[in-house]
Design an enzyme around this catalytic site. Structure first.
Site, short mmCIF file in Angstrom:
data_model
loop_
_atom_site.label_atom_id
_atom_site.label_comp_id
_atom_site.label_asym_id
_atom_site.label_seq_id
_atom_site.Cartn_x
_atom_site.Cartn_y
_atom_site.Cartn_z
N CYS A 1 0.03 -28.63 -80.65
CA CYS A 1 1.28 -28.68 -81.65
C CYS A 1 2.79 -29.77 -81.84
O CYS A 1 2.85 -30.24 -83.44
CB CYS A 1 2.28 -27.43 -80.96
SG CYS A 1 1.14 -25.61 -80.50
N HIS B 1 8.98 -27.82 -83.87
CA HIS B 1 8.31 -28.08 -82.46
C HIS B 1 8.93 -29.28 -82.81
O HIS B 1 8.78 -29.98 -81.62
CB HIS B 1 7.38 -27.57 -81.86
CG HIS B 1 6.95 -27.81 -80.45
ND1 HIS B 1 6.35 -27.36 -79.67
CD2 HIS B 1 7.89 -27.55 -79.22
CE1 HIS B 1 6.31 -27.43 -78.75
NE2 HIS B 1 7.64 -27.36 -78.18
#
Length: 507
Positions: free
Chosen positions: A53, A103
């Site tokens: 991610c 993120h």
């Protein structure tokens, strides 16, 4: 058609290309994405540059490979000094907007975005730093097989709470933009966390599928893939064997989550139409990485098999580009120069990517996609080159992998040791030697891990840092307040304004 179009990027998390009908999928029901693909440019061989991610999103934002900016894993800081496409577009006069997951690790939670509408679903600190020196230790934040063994329908989840807020905030922002007579061109990223595991989804999405509709994994687990064995260890696959019924439930929930994503994107696209903004908005659909979904006995991502690293990439702008399919290999580092090209502002600090607009206009060639992996499950850097028919994966700790994806799209035959392909393998090894210093990269990953583990341990003492994004809403400026001109406010908030033409013409 304006010189600088509005830009809307719709991003899904862990959406593998092969799940969508535009890429050969036969199960997932995604009519809105299917319609975008039919009228847009579909990149058939698009790849993330890092199948995890946070590093993938850092490369997507910066147009730089993760190794160039130290984005080694899900707890590596994305340096504030790294220019992103949001910085470039702001300099080109755009309002840059983010809602949803990105993120970002570290105290900078904007990275060039002028407005961030929601917080993130994942933490911004260094506590998820892996430790290559203690590979056998499974850390508490690693994936487990619970996502598979406990797969099935639900009523509510953390991810649903998040994504519904993201979708609402995106639509509300589009209405605000449409009602602003003095607005600048906008570039908005809407980033959902579905269909990322855990594999659970409520109705109506679970019930859109039956068990009989769900396809099952085709490729068996490989006994001679050391990296796959390491991933099974860190994911606890050998500790929690899964049944065929659990695999089917996990895949059904994943496809249901794909439909949830499609419905969410559909609501946003409907809002774009209703406001008249669709006429000159370039819509880009992509994902940060894929999902193995049980193929080869593997789940989640973290590898360079196509299920884990091949992503959808669709560019829909019918007024600018005709519908077509592009075979060239491309990757997420190409997004930044593409956006700069759309905005009429060439990237003054070029990275590893290149603009995709020539492909949108009709060009095609072998292309190039580069990949890296230095996070949990690795014990040395893993790199990938995908060009034309070939994919080559190299790690100093593992046997090489070479696949001819035109003859073997399932990547079932590793040709790296075969005498017929030694010249191809040697050429790729020479190219890797020119592109990467793997020994130096290995040393830097270990040093980065040591630094971040020390910082993380220190910051766990006493009050933790406040790095997670805190969306600011000034209630004094919302809805109706006594200091506002009520009649003017109501007329301005109504869209289209009374007596004015809406997106479909005069009332």
């Amino acid at each position: 058609m304006r010189e600088r179009p509005d830009i809307l990027i719709l991003m899904a998390d862990q959406l593998k290309a092969g799940a969508l009908s535009a890429y050969g999928g036969t199960v997932a029901k995604t009519p809105h994405l299917d319609a975008l693909a039919r009228r847009g440019v579909v990149f058939e061989n698009a790849y993330c540059n890092f199948p995890l991610c946070a590093p993938s999103r850092s490369t997507f934002m910066s147009g730089r490979l993760a190794s160039r900016i130290g984005a080694y894993d899900n707890a590596a800081e994305f340096p504030s000094q790294t220019p992103t496409f949001a910085h470039h577009l702001r300099l080109a006069g755009y309002e840059t907007i983010l809602t949803g997951k990105m993120h970002f690790c570290g105290p900078d939670q904007l990275h060039g975005f002028e407005t961030r509408l929601t917080t993130d679903i994942y933490p911004a600190d260094f506590n998820w730093t892996p430790d290559w020196t203690r590979f056998d230790e499974r850390l508490e934040w690693y994936h487990t097989m619970n996502s598979v063994t406990e797969a099935g329908p639900c009523v509510r989840t953390n991810q649903l709470d998040f994504d519904e807020e993201v979708t609402f905030s995106a639509r509300q922002k589009l209405y605000d933009l449409a009602r602003d007579p003095d607005r600048r061109p906008f570039a908005m990223v809407v980033s959902l966390t579905h269909p990322h595991d855990p594999f659970t989804i409520p109705d109506p999405w679970w019930s859109r599928y039956t068990d009989e509709e769900i396809d099952m994994p085709v490729l068996p687990a490989s006994a001679d893939d050391p990296h796959a064995a390491r991933l099974r260890h860190i994911n606890g696959a050998d500790l929690q064997p899964v049944t065929q019924a659990q695999i089917r439930a996990a895949r059904r929930a994943y496809y249901g989550a794909c439909s949830f994503v499609d419905d969410s994107f559909g609501r946003i696209l409907t809002t774009l139409d209703e406001t008249g903004l669709a006429r000159d908005t370039v819509v880009i659909v992509l994902a940060d990485h894929g999902e193995m979904l049980g193929e080869r006995g593997q789940w989640y991502k973290m590898s360079f098999f196509d299920d884990a690293c091949r992503v959808p990439l669709i560019v829909s702008a019918p007024a600018r580009f005709g519908a077509r399919r592009v075979r060239a290999c491309v990757s997420l580092v190409d997004v930044l120069p593409t956006l700069c090209d759309l905005a009429g502002r060439p990237d003054s600090l070029p990275g590893e990517g290149r603009s995709l607009l020539p492909y949108c206009a009709g060009d095609d060639d072998d292309g190039l996609a580069l990949g890296e992996y230095t996070a949990e499950g690795a014990i040395a850097p893993i790199v990938m080159i995908r060009r034309g028919r070939w994919k080559f994966v190299h790690c100093p700790a593992d046997p090489d992998q070479l696949y001819d994806l035109r003859a073997d799209p399932g990547e079932s035959r590793n040709l790296a040791a075969g005498p017929a392909c030694q010249a191809v393998r040697a050429a790729f090894l020479a190219e890797i030697g020119q592109r990467w210093d793997l020994a130096a990269l290995h040393a830097d990953v270990l040093a980065s891990q040591r630094r971040r583990r020390l910082v993380a341990e220190a910051l766990r003492q006493g009050a933790p840092p406040a790095w997670d994004h805190q969306p600011v809403r000034d209630a004094r400026a919302l809805y109706i307040r006594s200091h506002m001109d009520l009649e003017r406010l109501e007329r301005r908030a109504r869209f289209p304004a009374p007596g004015h033409a809406g997106p479909e013409g005069p009332p």
